[in-house]
Design a protein around this motif. Structure first.
Motif, PDB file in Angstrom:
ATOM      1  N   ARG A   1       0.775  -1.137  -0.049  1.00  0.00           N
ATOM      2  CA  ARG A   1       0.112  -0.020  -0.105  1.00  0.00           C
ATOM      3  C   ARG A   1       0.765   1.139  -0.013  1.00  0.00           C
ATOM      4  NH1 ARG A   1      -3.179  -0.506   4.597  1.00  0.00           N
ATOM      5  NH2 ARG A   1      -1.339   0.689   5.829  1.00  0.00           N
ATOM      6  N   GLU A   2       1.789   1.263   0.910  1.00  0.00           N
ATOM      7  CA  GLU A   2       2.849   2.463   0.999  1.00  0.00           C
ATOM      8  C   GLU A   2       3.555   2.784  -0.462  1.00  0.00           C
ATOM      9  OE1 GLU A   2       7.099   3.423   3.011  1.00  0.00           O
ATOM     10  OE2 GLU A   2       5.853   2.233   4.002  1.00  0.00           O
ATOM     11  N   LEU A   3       3.946   1.658  -1.025  1.00  0.00           N
ATOM     12  CA  LEU A   3       4.630   1.867  -2.520  1.00  0.00           C
ATOM     13  C   LEU A   3       3.703   1.922  -3.743  1.00  0.00           C
ATOM     14  CD1 LEU A   3       7.538  -0.934  -1.821  1.00  0.00           C
ATOM     15  CD2 LEU A   3       7.772   1.690  -1.482  1.00  0.00           C
ATOM     16  N   ARG A   4       2.458   1.673  -3.264  1.00  0.00           N
ATOM     17  CA  ARG A   4       1.532   1.574  -4.398  1.00  0.00           C
ATOM     18  C   ARG A   4       1.877   0.352  -5.528  1.00  0.00           C
ATOM     19  NH1 ARG A   4      -3.438   2.946  -3.178  1.00  0.00           N
ATOM     20  NH2 ARG A   4      -3.930   3.779  -5.533  1.00  0.00           N
TER      21      ARG A   4
ATOM     22  N   LEU B   1      -0.603 -18.470  -3.995  1.00  0.00           N
ATOM     23  CA  LEU B   1       0.004 -17.214  -4.320  1.00  0.00           C
ATOM     24  C   LEU B   1      -0.962 -16.087  -3.777  1.00  0.00           C
ATOM     25  CD1 LEU B   1       1.385 -17.620  -7.945  1.00  0.00           C
ATOM     26  CD2 LEU B   1       2.581 -16.846  -6.228  1.00  0.00           C
ATOM     27  N   TYR B   2      -0.578 -15.581  -3.035  1.00  0.00           N
ATOM     28  CA  TYR B   2      -1.485 -14.274  -2.577  1.00  0.00           C
ATOM     29  C   TYR B   2      -1.415 -13.049  -3.463  1.00  0.00           C
ATOM     30  CZ  TYR B   2      -2.386 -16.343   2.189  1.00  0.00           C
ATOM     31  OH  TYR B   2      -2.851 -17.071   3.147  1.00  0.00           O
ATOM     32  N   VAL B   3      -2.457 -12.450  -3.968  1.00  0.00           N
ATOM     33  CA  VAL B   3      -2.223 -11.483  -4.930  1.00  0.00           C
ATOM     34  C   VAL B   3      -2.857 -10.227  -4.069  1.00  0.00           C
ATOM     35  CG1 VAL B   3      -3.144 -10.237  -7.121  1.00  0.00           C
ATOM     36  CG2 VAL B   3      -2.818 -12.651  -6.839  1.00  0.00           C
ATOM     37  N   ILE B   4      -1.776  -9.197  -3.888  1.00  0.00           N
ATOM     38  CA  ILE B   4      -1.990  -8.092  -2.679  1.00  0.00           C
ATOM     39  C   ILE B   4      -2.051  -7.238  -3.945  1.00  0.00           C
ATOM     40  CG2 ILE B   4      -1.230  -6.619  -1.001  1.00  0.00           C
ATOM     41  CD1 ILE B   4       0.288  -9.203   0.134  1.00  0.00           C
ATOM     42  N   SER B   5      -3.141  -6.011  -3.740  1.00  0.00           N
ATOM     43  CA  SER B   5      -3.159  -5.075  -4.527  1.00  0.00           C
ATOM     44  C   SER B   5      -2.305  -3.886  -4.130  1.00  0.00           C
ATOM     45  CB  SER B   5      -4.767  -4.508  -4.508  1.00  0.00           C
ATOM     46  OG  SER B   5      -4.924  -3.650  -3.429  1.00  0.00           O
ATOM     47  N   ASP B   6      -2.507  -2.864  -4.786  1.00  0.00           N
ATOM     48  CA  ASP B   6      -1.546  -1.547  -4.584  1.00  0.00           C
ATOM     49  C   ASP B   6      -2.259  -0.914  -3.349  1.00  0.00           C
ATOM     50  OD1 ASP B   6      -3.667  -0.722  -6.095  1.00  0.00           O
ATOM     51  OD2 ASP B   6      -2.258   0.663  -7.355  1.00  0.00           O
ATOM     52  N   ARG B   7      -3.415  -1.221  -2.952  1.00  0.00           N
ATOM     53  CA  ARG B   7      -3.934  -0.526  -1.683  1.00  0.00           C
ATOM     54  C   ARG B   7      -3.737  -1.631  -0.586  1.00  0.00           C
ATOM     55  NH1 ARG B   7      -9.673   1.911  -3.928  1.00  0.00           N
ATOM     56  NH2 ARG B   7      -8.879   3.024  -5.490  1.00  0.00           N
TER      57      ARG B   7
END
Length: 338
Positions: A136-139, A160-166
């Motif tokens: 989230r910090e790096l977007r 596999l976890y897909v973590i968004s830019d949020r």
């Protein structure tokens, strides 16, 4: 935002109708840029992808090792962000790759069913949460393999976890075609493919030994994937690299191969273009690292693979040749003379 969503919908509709990839359909629908317009890197349908290689540790009972892995992952996330990546992809075992002897309920000298109560689950969750906060910090979209705990007594998934830019988990892929060891002692298999979109580029996910199954890569082609992310650790490195190139060329999409640093001397992590050529590769010196490539159709070979080869193969599979078949007896006679 609504206009952007509507435009994406139009592009997807064209891609479904014509058999083009998203990026090819986008190129045909998007107006030519003006002199002061941004580059393709700033527009939907193209993205900067980073692929990482990290050392693998095998004991999820070792809290210190889990924390060290988490720190290395976050360090490489920062490097990927500094190099302009929108998404970073990590290898299987980036946090931990549990060994069958380490986890065996029958003792350290015998392969047996894993005792998952030994895993330092609170530490693993803490490291994943820290990775999500940094995303989230790096977007920065972050694709990170880990063990996904299920309700006991069920075994966990290899995931596999897909973590968004949020900083939120938007989806998770669970390895489906497990090795004999994984299936016998460690994990429960997943059941379905998974895709997700970043800036108009569609990604598919695969894990571990699944590089050996061309039907899984073909499945993602039918799901309009523009790039498949393959995280692995237990495959013959040179074999994995060659297969990644073959899958990319056969399906007309990008393949990101992420492997541990232990394999870097013979098969470093890298990104393959739709034509089967390597776009970028990590160093071969065994160091934790990332390499970055821009996924678009800028090269003539990639453009041809995406815009022409892929639609033609779809037409062929759909039976376009049927109307061109002949009824000549010499065609039916397999023993006809010259």
């Amino acid at each position: 935002m609504t206009t952007r969503k509507n435009f994406k919908r139009q592009v997807r509709a064209r891609a479904a109708r014509t058999g083009e990839s998203y990026t090819s359909a986008l190129r045909n629908l998007r107006p030519a840029p003006s002199a002061d317009a941004g580059t393709d890197a700033d527009s939907p349908g193209s993205v900067r992808l980073a692929v990482a290689q990290t050392p693998v540790r095998e004991d999820p009972q070792d809290a210190g090792a889990l924390r060290a892995s988490g720190r290395e992952v976050r360090s490489l996330m920062r490097e990927a962000g500094a190099r302009g990546a929108r998404i970073v992809h990590f290898p299987e075992g980036a946090l931990c790759f549990p060994g069958k002897y380490v986890m065996s309920a029958d003792g350290p000298d015998t392969a047996g069913p894993a005792d998952w109560d030994r895993c330092q689950w609170p530490v693993l969750r803490s490291e994943l949460a820290a990775i999500a906060r940094l995303a989230r910090e790096l977007r920065l979209w972050t694709v990170i393999p880990s063990v996904h705990r299920l309700t006991g007594p069920n075994r966990p998934h290899n995931s596999l976890y897909v973590i968004s830019d949020r900083g939120t988990v938007v989806t998770r892929y669970d390895e489906r075609l497990l090795s004999r060891t994984k299936l016998s002692y460690l994990y429960a298999p997943g059941i379905s493919p998974v895709t997700f979109d970043v800036d108009g580029v569609r990604f598919g996910c695969l894990l571990g030994m699944e590089i050996h199954y061309p039907e899984l890569f073909a499945q993602y082609e039918t799901l309009d994937a523009d790039c498949v992310l393959l995280s692995t650790t237990g495959v013959s490195p040179g074999n994995a690299a060659a297969q990644a190139q073959g899958h990319a060329a056969a399906n007309g999409y990008w393949v990101s191969l992420s492997v541990p640093t232990q394999h870097s001397a013979t098969a470093p992590s890298g990104i393959v273009a739709p034509g089967g050529d390597w776009l970028a590769r990590c160093p071969v010196d065994g160091s934790p690292s990332v390499t970055v490539a821009h996924l678009d159709d800028s090269s003539a070979f990639a453009a041809a693979s995406v815009a022409y080869a892929r639609p033609w193969r779809r037409e062929s599979r759909a039976g376009i040749h049927t109307g061109h078949r002949v009824t000549d007896p010499r065609s039916q006679d397999r023993t006809a003379a010259f």
